[in-house]
Design an enzyme around this catalytic site. Structure first.
Site, short mmCIF file in Angstrom:
data_model
loop_
_atom_site.label_atom_id
_atom_site.label_comp_id
_atom_site.label_asym_id
_atom_site.label_seq_id
_atom_site.Cartn_x
_atom_site.Cartn_y
_atom_site.Cartn_z
N HIS A 18 46.26 22.47 43.42
CA HIS A 18 45.28 23.41 44.00
C HIS A 18 46.04 24.50 44.75
O HIS A 18 46.36 24.34 45.94
CB HIS A 18 44.33 22.64 44.92
N HIS A 20 46.21 28.90 44.70
CA HIS A 20 45.82 30.20 44.15
C HIS A 20 47.06 31.09 44.17
O HIS A 20 47.61 31.35 45.25
CB HIS A 20 44.70 30.83 44.99
N HIS A 198 35.82 24.35 42.71
CA HIS A 198 35.75 24.21 44.16
C HIS A 198 34.34 23.74 44.51
O HIS A 198 33.36 24.34 44.04
CB HIS A 198 35.99 25.55 44.85
N GLU A 201 33.67 22.42 50.06
CA GLU A 201 34.66 22.94 51.03
C GLU A 201 33.86 23.35 52.28
O GLU A 201 33.98 22.75 53.33
CB GLU A 201 35.41 24.13 50.42
N ASP A 279 46.64 25.41 48.68
CA ASP A 279 45.55 26.39 48.54
C ASP A 279 46.06 27.84 48.55
O ASP A 279 46.24 28.43 47.49
CB ASP A 279 44.48 26.15 49.62
N ASP A 280 46.25 28.41 49.74
CA ASP A 280 46.72 29.80 49.88
C ASP A 280 47.83 29.83 50.94
O ASP A 280 47.61 30.30 52.07
CB ASP A 280 45.56 30.71 50.31
N1 ADE Z 1 40.00 31.54 46.74
C1 ADE Z 1 41.21 31.41 47.30
N2 ADE Z 1 41.20 30.42 48.19
C2 ADE Z 1 39.95 29.89 48.19
C3 ADE Z 1 39.33 28.82 48.87
N3 ADE Z 1 39.96 28.08 49.79
N4 ADE Z 1 38.02 28.57 48.61
C4 ADE Z 1 37.36 29.31 47.73
N5 ADE Z 1 37.92 30.32 47.04
C5 ADE Z 1 39.20 30.60 47.26
ZN ZN Z 2 41.15 26.90 46.70
#
Ligand code: ADE
Ligand code: ZN
Length: 337
Positions: A18, A20, A198, A201, A279-280
């Protein structure tokens, strides 16, 4: 087994499911690409960018994340972004990755699908050859956009079916339930793509049911809200449906107030197939090792639990049985060394 150190967690062979790619755009690279492409950023320095990364919720983050992605314009930019992520993986012993990319973030700015996919794919191919990192690439639909936009994106992807292994669903969760994309996912699955989404969350447990039943998702991204619904927890355990949890993301986006309140280890103890992901990472303060280390620091993660979390990610990956056996072997050799 004793509490793992940062160094032990860094050397632990890991798998990331997971991530991006646009969320791995570090401020330094953002500045460099802005300059290379003659784009003016609304920030004067890397420090100013980093200090802007304070979020109260998912939408706060997404607004900044989509703005940051505007520096990505040419095939080389997508290559450089992906290559930087893979080098980070290599330095942290991440040996298999299944990253997401968001084509609509770029096609809506007039960048061709081909430019995006070629840059990313060439870097992934080089990462496998030069760094030994295997991969499966996943294309996400932006759920705040329309069904017809997603259908058009899927049409563009058909030409690159050999480069894209699965489809996912991301962006603003609340108010955009999985059902909005039932027909798109059905078509994607018919074409041979794997399905992930997703769900849970920020959105309710109901969206996790929707992702499973409507989108036929074989993995749920995040899924931490599952604990609100005991029937769903039983179902996820019985069906062994993986949840790709992202601890640092969850605290940065205020899904949990503090890491000490994160429920990932409770979920693991219940028998849910949770794994750790970043994630990011450029926006949330850390990559895979930092995410594991947060669990060691705030939740007393044990080495046994760290190993179980990696086993869950190997089991949940879309790679073939031969590569899975190699991943288990790397993990076991490290644990037994
Ligand atoms: N796009 C990038 N990170 C995300 C996240 N945590 N939740 C939903 N969309 C995303
Ligand atoms: Zn994500």
């Amino acid at each position: 087994m004793s509490k793992p150190s940062y160094d032990w967690l860094n050397k632990l062979p890991k798998v990331e499911l997971h991530l991006h790619l646009e969320g791995s755009l570090e401020p330094e690279l953002m500045f460099f690409l802005a300059q290379r492409n003659g784009i003016e950023l609304p920030y004067k320095s890397v420090e100013e960018i980093r200090s802007a990364y304070q979020f109260n919720n998912l939408q706060d983050f997404l607004d900044i994340y989509y703005q940051g992605a505007e520096v990505l314009q040419k095939e080389q930019d997508f290559y450089d972004l992906t290559w930087a992520y893979l080098q980070k993986c290599h330095s942290q012993n991440v040996i298999h990755v299944e990253p997401f990319f968001d084509p609509q973030t770029h096609t809506c700015r007039g960048i061709s699908f081909e430019t995006v996919i070629n840059g990313i794919s060439h870097a992934l191919e080089d990462g496998e050859k030069k760094l030994g990192i295997s991969y499966q690439l996943i294309m996400c639909f932006l759920r705040h956009l329309s069904e017809s936009d997603a259908i058009e994106t899927l049409r563009s992807a058909e030409k690159f079916i050999d480069k894209i292994h699965g489809v996912g669903l991301d962006s603003s969760e609340k108010g955009n339930p999985p059902e909005k994309f039932t027909r798109v996912f059905a078509k994607a699955i018919e074409l041979g793509f794997k399905s992930v989404a997703h769900a849970g969350e920020e959105g309710p447990a109901e969206y996790i049911w929707g992702a499973i039943k409507e989108l036929k998702a074989s993995r749920i991204d995040h899924g931490v809200r599952a604990l609100d619904d005991p029937e769903l927890v039983t179902y996820l355990i019985d069906e062994k449906i993986p949840l790709t949890v992202c601890p640092l993301s969850n605290t940065k986006l205020c899904v949990f107030r503090d890491m000490s309140e994160h429920t990932i280890l409770q979920m693991l103890d219940l028998g849910l197939k949770v794994c750790v992901n970043s994630d990011d990472p450029a926006y949330f303060g850390g990559y895979m090792t930092e995410n594991f280390n947060e669990l060691a620091k705030h939740l007393s993660l044990s080495k046994d639990q760290a190993k179980m979390l990696v086993i869950n990610s190997i089991n949940a990956s879309f790679t073939d049985e031969v590569r899975k056996a190699e991943l288990y072997n790397s993990l076991n050799s490290f644990i037994n060394s």
